[in-house]
Design a protein around this motif. Structure first.
Motif, PDB file in Angstrom:
ATOM      1  N   ARG A 182     112.503 -19.790  92.158  1.00 26.93           N
ATOM      2  CA  ARG A 182     112.076 -20.437  90.921  1.00 26.93           C
ATOM      3  C   ARG A 182     110.806 -20.392  91.682  1.00 26.93           C
ATOM      4  N   THR A 183     110.074 -20.630  92.843  1.00 27.57           N
ATOM      5  CA  THR A 183     108.566 -20.667  92.412  1.00 27.57           C
ATOM      6  C   THR A 183     108.355 -18.904  92.180  1.00 27.57           C
ATOM      7  N   LEU A 184     108.789 -17.567  92.692  1.00 29.13           N
ATOM      8  CA  LEU A 184     108.677 -15.876  91.895  1.00 29.13           C
ATOM      9  C   LEU A 184     108.583 -16.303  90.433  1.00 29.13           C
ATOM     10  N   ASP A 185     109.857 -17.406  89.483  1.00 32.60           N
ATOM     11  CA  ASP A 185     109.833 -16.814  88.439  1.00 32.60           C
ATOM     12  C   ASP A 185     108.798 -17.377  87.872  1.00 32.60           C
ATOM     13  N   ARG A 186     108.000 -18.665  88.619  1.00 30.20           N
ATOM     14  CA  ARG A 186     106.953 -19.215  87.742  1.00 30.20           C
ATOM     15  C   ARG A 186     105.512 -17.981  87.759  1.00 30.20           C
ATOM     16  N   ARG A 187     105.962 -17.093  89.008  1.00 28.15           N
ATOM     17  CA  ARG A 187     104.846 -16.374  89.396  1.00 28.15           C
ATOM     18  C   ARG A 187     104.939 -15.516  88.444  1.00 28.15           C
ATOM     19  N   MET A 188     106.137 -14.975  88.019  1.00 28.73           N
ATOM     20  CA  MET A 188     106.265 -14.007  87.649  1.00 28.73           C
ATOM     21  C   MET A 188     105.641 -13.706  85.781  1.00 28.73           C
ATOM     22  N   LEU A 189     106.384 -15.381  85.143  1.00 29.06           N
ATOM     23  CA  LEU A 189     105.981 -15.380  84.299  1.00 29.06           C
ATOM     24  C   LEU A 189     104.788 -15.684  84.220  1.00 29.06           C
ATOM     25  N   ALA A 190     104.065 -16.183  84.985  1.00 29.94           N
ATOM     26  CA  ALA A 190     102.119 -16.590  84.706  1.00 29.94           C
ATOM     27  C   ALA A 190     101.806 -14.784  84.317  1.00 29.94           C
ATOM     28  N   LEU A 191     102.016 -14.161  85.785  1.00 32.45           N
ATOM     29  CA  LEU A 191     101.541 -12.930  85.271  1.00 32.45           C
ATOM     30  C   LEU A 191     101.764 -11.991  83.817  1.00 32.45           C
ATOM     31  N   LEU A 192     103.659 -12.885  83.261  1.00 28.58           N
ATOM     32  CA  LEU A 192     103.589 -10.974  81.954  1.00 28.58           C
ATOM     33  C   LEU A 192     102.742 -12.549  80.588  1.00 28.58           C
ATOM     34  N   ALA A 193     102.211 -13.551  80.876  1.00 25.38           N
ATOM     35  CA  ALA A 193     101.580 -14.146  80.088  1.00 25.38           C
ATOM     36  C   ALA A 193     100.244 -14.354  80.252  1.00 25.38           C
ATOM     37  N   ILE A 232     110.542  -8.469  91.068  1.00 23.29           N
ATOM     38  CA  ILE A 232     110.283  -8.448  92.132  1.00 23.29           C
ATOM     39  C   ILE A 232     110.933  -7.930  93.349  1.00 23.29           C
ATOM     40  N   ALA A 233     110.021  -7.165  94.230  1.00 20.84           N
ATOM     41  CA  ALA A 233     110.554  -6.613  95.548  1.00 20.84           C
ATOM     42  C   ALA A 233     110.368  -8.051  95.876  1.00 20.84           C
ATOM     43  N   LEU A 234     111.053  -8.473  96.816  1.00 20.15           N
ATOM     44  CA  LEU A 234     111.469  -9.678  97.710  1.00 20.15           C
ATOM     45  C   LEU A 234     111.073  -9.175  98.122  1.00 20.15           C
ATOM     46  N   ASP A 235     111.745  -8.258  98.956  1.00 21.76           N
ATOM     47  CA  ASP A 235     111.494  -8.064 100.344  1.00 21.76           C
ATOM     48  C   ASP A 235     110.443  -7.355 100.677  1.00 21.76           C
ATOM     49  N   GLU A 236     109.667  -6.428 100.016  1.00 24.37           N
ATOM     50  CA  GLU A 236     108.546  -6.239 100.852  1.00 24.37           C
ATOM     51  C   GLU A 236     107.555  -7.582 100.564  1.00 24.37           C
ATOM     52  N   LEU A 237     107.262  -8.086  99.740  1.00 23.42           N
ATOM     53  CA  LEU A 237     107.182  -9.570  99.168  1.00 23.42           C
ATOM     54  C   LEU A 237     106.797 -10.139 100.610  1.00 23.42           C
ATOM     55  N   LEU A 238     108.243 -10.566 100.562  1.00 20.33           N
ATOM     56  CA  LEU A 238     108.166 -11.596 102.024  1.00 20.33           C
ATOM     57  C   LEU A 238     107.806 -10.969 103.063  1.00 20.33           C
ATOM     58  N   LEU A 276     102.778 -18.605  97.692  1.00 22.56           N
ATOM     59  CA  LEU A 276     102.469 -17.691  96.740  1.00 22.56           C
ATOM     60  C   LEU A 276     101.817 -17.514  95.777  1.00 22.56           C
ATOM     61  N   ALA A 277     100.636 -19.020  95.953  1.00 20.00           N
ATOM     62  CA  ALA A 277     100.201 -19.361  94.546  1.00 20.00           C
ATOM     63  C   ALA A 277      99.167 -18.581  94.850  1.00 20.00           C
ATOM     64  N   HIS A 278      98.838 -17.592  95.837  1.00 22.07           N
ATOM     65  CA  HIS A 278      97.336 -17.096  95.811  1.00 22.07           C
ATOM     66  C   HIS A 278      97.783 -15.214  95.786  1.00 22.07           C
ATOM     67  N   ALA A 279      99.202 -15.508  95.961  1.00 18.22           N
ATOM     68  CA  ALA A 279      99.179 -14.012  96.131  1.00 18.22           C
ATOM     69  C   ALA A 279      98.645 -13.083  94.937  1.00 18.22           C
ATOM     70  N   ASP A 280      98.980 -12.096  94.554  1.00 16.24           N
ATOM     71  CA  ASP A 280      98.915 -11.052  93.474  1.00 16.24           C
ATOM     72  C   ASP A 280     100.081 -10.063  93.759  1.00 16.24           C
ATOM     73  N   MET A 281     100.420 -10.765  92.415  1.00 15.56           N
ATOM     74  CA  MET A 281     102.566  -9.967  92.678  1.00 15.56           C
ATOM     75  C   MET A 281     102.331  -9.004  91.988  1.00 15.56           C
ATOM     76  N   ALA A 282     101.586  -9.063  91.066  1.00 11.32           N
ATOM     77  CA  ALA A 282     101.482  -7.462  90.270  1.00 11.32           C
ATOM     78  C   ALA A 282     101.952  -5.922  91.067  1.00 11.32           C
ATOM     79  N   ARG A 283     101.700  -6.088  92.319  1.00 11.71           N
ATOM     80  CA  ARG A 283     101.618  -5.640  93.607  1.00 11.71           C
ATOM     81  C   ARG A 283     102.877  -4.877  93.155  1.00 11.71           C
TER      82      ARG A 283
END
Lengths: 386, 451
Positions: free
Chosen positions: A221-232, A194-200, A163-170
């Protein structure tokens, strides 16, 4: 209540919700002393040699004549049993169905074992017991097993790393929450998730995280961090409209949230709502109080998400210090009167309002905020018109 | 002066702080110092999120009031700044970044973890209290040299969970479980023993599992990972209990006081538990199940199903792990459990008046007869509970008192000590009771119940 009637086949939705609906209907019959008849087709009693999928399908189809009876409703129970309840004289139709079953299972003896005929309200206890028993999960139940292997802790570690390297925006989705006024729906804010099923499906193909709910909670929790990083990230929130975010309590006091908070444009301050899960709140109440008061001091709104009417009774939003609760639509709600039950409907958002039936029920209840597929087109129209 | 991130150089931060304090006190007019004493939080505090949030709030105040924040080695934070704002608030309401209003907000945030919330923040206007600031800064510098780095919070990892899972599968369940009694406080006028055993609860010892896995602190570091383990442990425990039925061993549900279990909600709704409950019912054994509030409140519909199963199956359903905050913030009683297991906390006797009033109202609504005060490890818990009308207790103090009662009545007590008697009653592994010559008393909890 859904009348599960089919033209070509009897294939009622099966699961705990159906059992709950059956229980609710039986209680209604008892309370109103309305006479009804019921046929319980106990497919869970079939011997293994006669319990193949096609046997079950044919047995359900044998019930088709009976579904022509007055007010007939079919309920698929989690253990594979099917209950049909009808009103009035349906003897001829009942016999047609029983004949079809006898033909299928080669004789009357088998049918007698499979079928139980019950009269309501006199036999309510027996039907309730059947519904309750079906809710006890059996590993050998007829429900199709999840074809995906459950995620194991080691797999979770690998997934978190990827997840650390995934492009979350899509994978980010925005769904509008609309207020219902005299002139129709107007968008109030959008839920970002985040569209969890698509991501997984991309990051952990062949693995089911939903089969291991507590590992899923950890993953969020990990997804939260990625989402927040994206928004920031720079420019992400430029010109953004008010929005809400699903977050874990721990994420609100995480460094990622503080970075997001520092990056939040001044125009959005006071326009962002954080949505929390009941189990997360209950898992650490002191932590919740801390996060809640901190979020308040920074100008965030707070909401409970993913709740049904029972949750509202246990977790009243006002008592928890929350602004709103997202009540998840389900047909079970049709039998409920929230205001009479003491719910504060002014704080409710009806989510998953995918049908006009849901919206109509919400309007009658006095709910003013909606989210779901039945709401989005009107919201888009209202936006265009404005 | 630009706002500064908390100064955290390990060797010199107290020195830098003292230097800054001395400079500030030379021009004390319209300047103040705010000390947030995170070092006074109850262990294991301050936790990382306490530090992060405190730093964020203090940094914002520093930005608006031209100041500087110092993170000291003892965990305290100090804000040195102007009293009047030089910038408008950017991130929060003005009150949240006003150094004079900050103590109220910080006190509210940290109060649950502060033994003395009033002592959490010191606010010193330098015009009148420069001496207090300098004395404080000098004291911190003096103690810094002798201090070792603070321990970090345990961090749970999926790999650690794998180790716990492997240890769980390898160990016999009896080696990972313990037995504790719940008891009823008798009225003094009864003339009977002060405590009457109600049931024995078989609990899962996380410490025993972590000791076997060699991963101390792993499971507690992440409650989600711990929950993930619960169904597997439940399965193994139910298997062991079913095997023990009628065996007379410590895990035999038919031998001794009624048996209570702590199980996950999913387990209670599963077929193996239904079979086990039916076997207990058929054998005439009392059975109770405690489901955590986290799971019950997270899925009230499923909990209602469990409640109906309990009613038809003849067993008792309890709501477990209920902190007093849950009674203030939720309507846990609406879940309809037969008993609510309220967790004792040392903060209960010192609750602020408004919280004490709200708690009293909640307990009245539930009915104190439906409450079991758990974690009663010392007499103060019993005293507090009794004053609130609670009569059912569980905890080390109860185990100790029951051991003393057994010792007085046991003709075979000989050279036993109360501690040995308590530990043997706690053991669920037959080896742990090997040296007891009156094991029926251990299973029953007290002499009268064993007769």
């Amino acid at each position: 209540m859904i009348a599960s009637r089919r033209r070509a086949t009897v294939d009622p939705p099966a699961g705990p919700d159906e059992a709950e609906r059956l229980i609710a209907l039986v209680h209604e019959c008892v309370a109103a002393a309305v006479p009804r008849r019921a046929l319980l087709l106990q497919l869970s009693h079939l011997p293994a040699t006669l319990a193949r999928p096609h046997h079950r399908r044919l047995a359900r189809e044998a019930l088709l004549p009976l579904l022509e009876a007055d007010r007939a409703r079919a309920f698929g129970l989690p253990n594979g049993d099917v209950a049909v309840i009808w009103r009035g004289d349906g003897e001829r139709l009942l016999q047609q169905s029983l004949h079809a079953l006898a033909a299928l299972f080669e004789g009357g003896e088998g049918v007698r074992i499979l079928c139980r005929l019950l009269d309501l309200p006199a036999d309510a206890a027996a039907l309730l017991e059947a519904a309750e028993t079906s809710l006890i999960r059996d590993p050998a139940a007829v429900d199709a097993p999840d074809p995906l292997a459950p995620l194991e802790p080691a797999g979770l570690a690998a997934l978190e790393a990827s997840l650390a390297h995934a492009d979350m925006a899509r994978f980010v989705r925005r769904r509008p929450v609309c207020a219902l006024g005299p002139d129709g729906f107007r968008p109030r804010w959008e839920r970002r998730s985040i569209a969890l099923d698509e991501l997984l499906a991309v990051l952990a193909p062949g693995r089911s995280v939903r089969a291991t709910p507590w590992l899923l909670r950890r993953l969020t929790r990990t997804l939260d961090r990625r989402m927040l990083a994206l928004l920031a990230s720079p420019g992400e929130l430029r010109g953004a409209r008010p929005f809400s975010l699903k977050l874990n309590i721990a994420s609100i006091v995480d460094a990622a949230f503080l970075r997001f908070d520092a990056a939040l444009p001044a125009a959005l301050r006071g326009q962002v709502t954080l949505e929390l899960l009941p189990a997360d709140i209950l898992a650490d109440l002191p932590g919740y109080v801390f996060a809640r008061d901190f979020a308040r001091a920074r100008g965030y709104g707070l909401a409970l998400r993913g709740v049904g009417p029972e949750s509202l009774a246990v977790l009243p939003p006002a008592r928890l210090g929350l602004d709103r609760a997202h009540l998840r639509w389900s047909p079970v709600l049709l039998t409920r009167d929230l205001e009479a039950e003491g719910a504060d409907v002014g704080r409710l958002v009806l989510s998953r309002a995918d049908s006009q039936q849901a919206v109509a029920w919400g309007r009658v209840q006095g709910i003013a905020l909606f989210q779901g597929r039945a709401v989005t087109p009107r919201a888009a129209h209202a936006r265009t018109a404005a | 002066m630009p706002p500064a991130a908390p100064v955290a150089a390990p060797a010199g931060r107290e020195r830098q702080f003292l230097d800054a304090a001395e400079r500030a006190t030379r021009f004390p007019r319209e300047r103040l110092a705010l000390v947030l004493h995170l070092s006074r939080l109850r262990p294991p505090g301050p936790r990382p999120h306490h530090r992060r949030v405190a730093d964020a709030l203090l940094r914002d105040a520093a930005e608006r009031h031209e100041g500087q924040v110092f993170a000291l080695g003892n965990e305290d934070r100090v804000l040195l700044c102007e009293t009047r704002a030089v910038l408008p608030p950017r991130r929060a309401a003005a009150a949240a970044v006003d150094p004079v209003a900050l103590p109220a907000l910080l006190g509210r945030l940290l109060r649950p973890d502060a033994p003395d919330p009033a002592a959490l923040v010191s606010l010193w206007p330098l015009a009148t209290a420069a001496g207090a600031l300098l004395a404080y800064a000098q004291a911190r510098l003096a103690e810094a040299a002798a201090r070792s780095p603070p321990p970090g919070d345990a961090v749970a990892t999926p790999a650690g969970l794998d180790a716990l899972g492997a240890a769980l599968r390898a160990a016999p369940p009896a080696a990972l479980t313990r037995q504790h009694f719940a008891a009823q406080l008798q009225a003094p006028a009864d003339g009977a023993a002060p405590l009457r055993p109600l049931w024995r609860e078989i609990t899962f010892s996380l410490a025993a599992l972590e000791a076997r896995a060699g991963t101390p602190g792993q499971a507690r570091g992440d409650p989600f990972l711990l929950h993930h383990l619960a169904p597997e442990f439940d399965r193994r425990l139910l298997g062991a209990l079913a095997t023990a039925l009628g065996s007379g061993t410590p895990l035999d549900p038919l031998a001794g006081a009624p048996m209570h279990l702590k199980l996950s909600l999913a387990t209670v709704l599963d077929a193996p538990f239904a079979d086990f409950a039916a076997a207990c019912h058929a054998g005439g054994a009392g059975l109770g199940v405690a489901v955590p509030l986290t799971e019950a409140g997270g899925d009230p519909d499923a909990f209602a199903r469990a409640r109906r199963l309990a009613a038809t199956g003849g067993w008792t359903l309890l709501l477990d792990d209920v902190p007093h905050l849950a009674l203030l913030l939720t309507n846990a009683a609406a879940l309809g459990a037969r008993f609510i297991r309220l967790a004792w906390s040392a903060t209960l006797p010192g609750l602020p008046e408004n919280e004490a009033r709200a708690l009293a109202a909640a307990l009245r609504a539930i009915g104190p007869e439906r409450v079991v005060l758990t974690g009663a490890d010392a007499a103060d818990a019993l005293r507090w509970g009794a004053a609130w009308g609670i009569r059912r207790f569980q905890g080390r103090h109860v185990d100790t008192a029951l051991a003393a009662m057994r010792m007085r009545a046991c003709s075979a007590a000989g050279a036993c000590t109360p501690q040995q008697c308590r530990e043997r009653a706690t053991a669920t592994d037959p080896a742990g009771r090997r040296l007891c010559r009156a094991p029926r008393m251990l299973a029953a909890g007290a002499p009268a119940a064993a007769a």
